[in-house]
Write an enzyme that holds these catalytic residues in place. Structure first.
Site, mmCIF file in Angstrom:
data_model
loop_
_atom_site.group_PDB
_atom_site.id
_atom_site.type_symbol
_atom_site.label_atom_id
_atom_site.label_comp_id
_atom_site.label_asym_id
_atom_site.label_seq_id
_atom_site.Cartn_x
_atom_site.Cartn_y
_atom_site.Cartn_z
ATOM 1 C CE LYS A 207 -0.570 -7.811 0.310
ATOM 2 N NZ LYS A 207 0.509 -7.261 -0.435
ATOM 3 C CB CYS B 219 4.687 -10.880 -6.975
ATOM 4 S SG CYS B 219 5.432 -11.049 -5.349
ATOM 5 C CE LYS C 57 2.457 -3.426 -9.888
ATOM 6 N NZ LYS C 57 2.055 -3.223 -8.500
ATOM 7 C CG ASN D 68 5.260 -5.767 -8.817
ATOM 8 O OD1 ASN D 68 5.664 -5.455 -7.699
ATOM 9 N ND2 ASN D 68 4.208 -6.531 -8.986
ATOM 10 C CB THR D 69 9.054 -4.402 -6.039
ATOM 11 O OG1 THR D 69 8.572 -5.741 -6.055
ATOM 12 C CG2 THR D 69 8.127 -3.545 -5.206
ATOM 13 N N GLY E 254 2.597 4.315 -4.277
ATOM 14 C CA GLY E 254 2.810 3.289 -3.254
ATOM 15 C C GLY E 254 3.708 3.811 -2.158
ATOM 16 C CB SER E 255 7.393 3.873 -1.880
ATOM 17 O OG SER E 255 7.596 2.540 -2.297
#
Ligand SMILES: Cc1cc2nc3c(=O)[nH]c(=O)nc-3n(C[C@H](O)[C@H](O)[C@H](O)COP(=O)(O)OP(=O)(O)OC[C@H]3O[C@@H](n4cnc5c(N)ncnc54)[C@H](O)[C@@H]3O)c2cc1C
Ligand SMILES: Cc1cc2nc3c(=O)[nH]c(=O)nc-3n(C[C@H](O)[C@H](O)[C@H](O)COP(=O)(O)O)c2cc1C
Ligand code: FES
Lengths: 318, 273
Positions: A61, A143, A178, A205-206, A278-279
């Site tokens: 994390k 992020c 990232k 990233n998202t 991830g997901s």
């Protein structure tokens, strides 16, 4: 003691097979599947379990100097078709607590994800981890839903240069950066990271996104806006990996909507040297890593390839 | 098409039951939750406020389910204050379930506070299977006792006993639920024990059950965000309470050194109980 024996047994069983092993940015991994940051990433006991489930490496994390509570729930929303929207708000135990958590890490390959609100946060965090048994760092510059952290840094190439140089000057360990989809071209950010000395780039990233409940009219995430992950971001991630890997010299780690070995192959063809999952964990649980590794191995065999590296960036020639 | 239980669905409150001054049961129509296994929980979205894990409670109508809330902080208070006709978003049910051994004939249930909720759902199942059931309800005082009548109704088809213990002794047995448990076990034996409530109580229940070599299952609580096994905010050692639990058996519990010792707060830091 029992835990150690189990780990050792797991390690021995898996050591003989080298088809999937890679060296990325100086990190030796038994296979290219990494756990993406933010998923399952706070407890050594879970890391050990992931290790026995064949993970290649674990990205923790994102860790900040001080503990962060993150946003109120809902922080993660499931969408139809294998996608998620999240605004966890970088909740994490902070550098002190997390360094104690992994202080006696046996040999699980851990990459610590770093997040900071200014470049001088980073040396303080690194200071807590650099003597521990970890592979390296991933700087989260992407992020999309916390002010002054992540994307706000990642949207400014000068800041990126500064942060990467600062981190590099405080550690000899590999540093991955990232990147994500922000307001500035992802290629410019990747180039800035590359030029500042990053050893690898993780993309992506998202992506900033939102969902509203039609019954109440209220945005579902408590932060209203969050980051999209999962199947819906895959084609965008493939494009990013393709463009970045064509334009920077360091290896690229692909991330975004990888749910199957087929997805993994596609990312590698696009230029990814390793991948992050991830997901998919929401669907396959801890079994995702083994399943994708098996599929990759069979694919290599079928194509007559001896090692994964033969696959990386093959699509560039067309 | 089968529904995707992970997608939030709107439900509308049909009835509200006042259990105590600070505990309410909210009933709503939802076919999926009405079929939830005992021990499973829902993620309940209070629009614009919070999303909280809540055990599935029994409801007396077909295709209905319920949750029972104790008013505490911002989230649970907003939920507590919801009225008939208002909307909630729910997803789930999640988690594993209390398992019932095929040869079980008499079982002991030990619950405290809202930990009684999954035990009532379990009691309904035990009633269907005609398994004899002793339920211990632990509370601080008479004012805090709830579900005594509900449990009696839910268990009406099987032989059962309901024992209430209050810490101040103004009702039932004086002491806490585990004192009552120790007393009961001196006189009777059971095929297994089920517990849910404050973790230190459950730890004691485990210790007592182990002393009598009784199999036991406990439903644990941890801080939950996703409820689907991706965030690990609910972890206890290498287990995800939302996915591997919430129900764990004595074999698993004895390996979880953090059980009754630590939980993790919202940031993920370990906090001593
Ligand atoms: C599996 C499970 C089933 C539960 N079933 C019930 C039930 O049937 N009835 C009931 O009243 N309560 C139940 N709870 C507890 C409930 O989810 C809340 O913790 C409680 O209502 C307090 O919430 P709050 O927002 O009002 O508290 P706050 O004042 O915000 O926080 C108080 C404390 O509540 C806990 N808490 C807050 N948010 C969460 C969360 N997302 N997950 C877990 N704990 C949290 C934390 O320990 C926190 O310190 C259950 C919890 C779990 C994990
Ligand atoms: C719940 C959740 C939490 C996340 N937390 C982080 C984080 O702390 N740091 C980070 O760099 N990325 C974080 N991410 C992004 C993921 O690491 C990953 O880049 C993204 O989810 C895309 O990959 P996927 O489609 O395989 O999930 C998070 C994603 C989710 C869904
Ligand atoms: S609540 Fe996220 S893994 Fe359990």
């Amino acid at each position: 003691m029992l835990e150690w024996c189990k780990l050792l047994r797991g390690k021995r069983q898996r050591e003989h097979d080298r088809t999937l092993s890679i060296n990325i940015a100086g990190m030796e991994l038994r296979n290219p599947t990494m756990l993406a940051s933010g998923f399952l990433g706070i407890s050594q006991a879970i890391f050990n379990r992931l290790y026995n489930a064949d993970v290649g490496a674990i990205v923790s994390k994102s860790i900040s100097c001080e503990p962060m509570e993150g946003y109120r729930n809902p922080t993660a929303v499931c969408l139809e078709g294998g996608s998620y929207l999240n605004a966890v708000g970088l909740a994490n135990p902070g550098a002190d607590a997390f360094s104690s958590e992994i202080a006696s890490n046996p040999y699980v390959p851990i990459i610590v994800s770093l997040v900071g609100s200014s470049h001088d946060d980073f040396p303080k965090i690194i200071n807590k981890f650099d003597d521990l048994n970890i592979l390296g760092y991933e700087i989260n510059l992407s992020c999309p839903h916390v002010a002054k952290m992540g994307m706000e840094v990642g949207d400014d190439p000068d800041m990126v240069t500064k942060v990467v140089k600062t981190v590099k000057s405080h550690t000899l360990k590999p540093v991955v950066v990232k990147v994500g989809i922000g307001n500035v071209d992802i290629l410019d950010i990747a180039r800035a990271a590359n030029d500042a000395g990053a050893n690898a780039i993780t993309a992506i990233n998202t992506i900033r996104a939102m969902t509203i409940d039609i019954e109440s009219g209220i945005p579902v995430l408590s932060n209203k806006i969050g980051g999209l992950s999962g199947k819906s971001v895959k084609p965008i991630a493939i494009r990013c990996v393709y463009e970045i890997s064509k334009n920077v010299s360091v290896p690229v780690i692909g991330c975004g909507g990888i749910f199957s070995w087929e997805d993994a192959v596609e990312f590698m063809l696009a230029g990814a040297s390793a991948i992050q999952l991830g997901s998919v964990i929401g669907y396959e649980g801890f079994g995702a890593f083994q399943k994708i590794c098996l599929g990759l191995k069979r694919y290599l065999e079928r194509k007559g390839m001896k090692n994964l590296t033969e696959l990386v960036g093959l699509a560039h020639k067309y | 098409m089968p529904i995707n239980i992970n997608i939030i669905r709107s439900v509308f409150i049909e009835r509200v039951l006042n259990e105590t001054a600070s505990v309410k049961t909210i009933l709503f129509k939802d076919r999926v939750s009405s079929k939830a296994d005992p021990g499973q929980f829902l993620m309940v979205w209070i629009p614009g406020v919070e999303e909280l894990p809540m055990s599935v409670m029994v409801a007396d109508e077909e295709d209905s389910a319920a949750i029972t809330i104790r008013r505490k902080g911002i989230g649970s208070t907003a939920l507590f204050n919801k009225r008939i006709g208002e909307m909630l978003g729910i997803r789930g049910p999640y988690g594993n379930k209390f398992k019932i051994a095929p040869n079980a004939r008499t079982v002991l249930l030990v619950g405290g506070g809202t930990g009684l909720v999954p035990l009532i759902r379990l009691a309904a199942k035990l009633n269907e299977m005609r398994i004899c059931c002793t339920l211990i309800i632990g509370a601080s005082s008479k004012r805090e006792v709830f579900f005594e009548n509900t449990a009696d109704a839910v268990l009406s088809d099987t032989k059962h006993k309901i024992i209430v213990s209050t810490e101040n002794g103004d009702y039932g047995i004086k002491g806490n639920a585990t004192d009552a448990m120790a007393q009961v076990l001196k006189e009777e034996t059971f095929d297994s024990v089920y517990t849910c409530g404050p973790e230190l109580m459950m730890k004691k229940v485990l210790d007592i059950a182990s002393a009598y070599s009784l199999p036991i299952q406990a439903s644990l609580e941890r801080h939950m965000k996703c409820g689907i096994g991706i965030c690990a905010s609910c972890c206890i050692e290498d287990k995800l309470v939302c996915k591997d639990g919430t129900v764990f058996c004595e074999k698993q519990l004895s390996k979880l050194n953090e059980f009754g010792m630590f939980y993790r707060d919202k940031t993920g830091r370990k906090i001593v109980y």
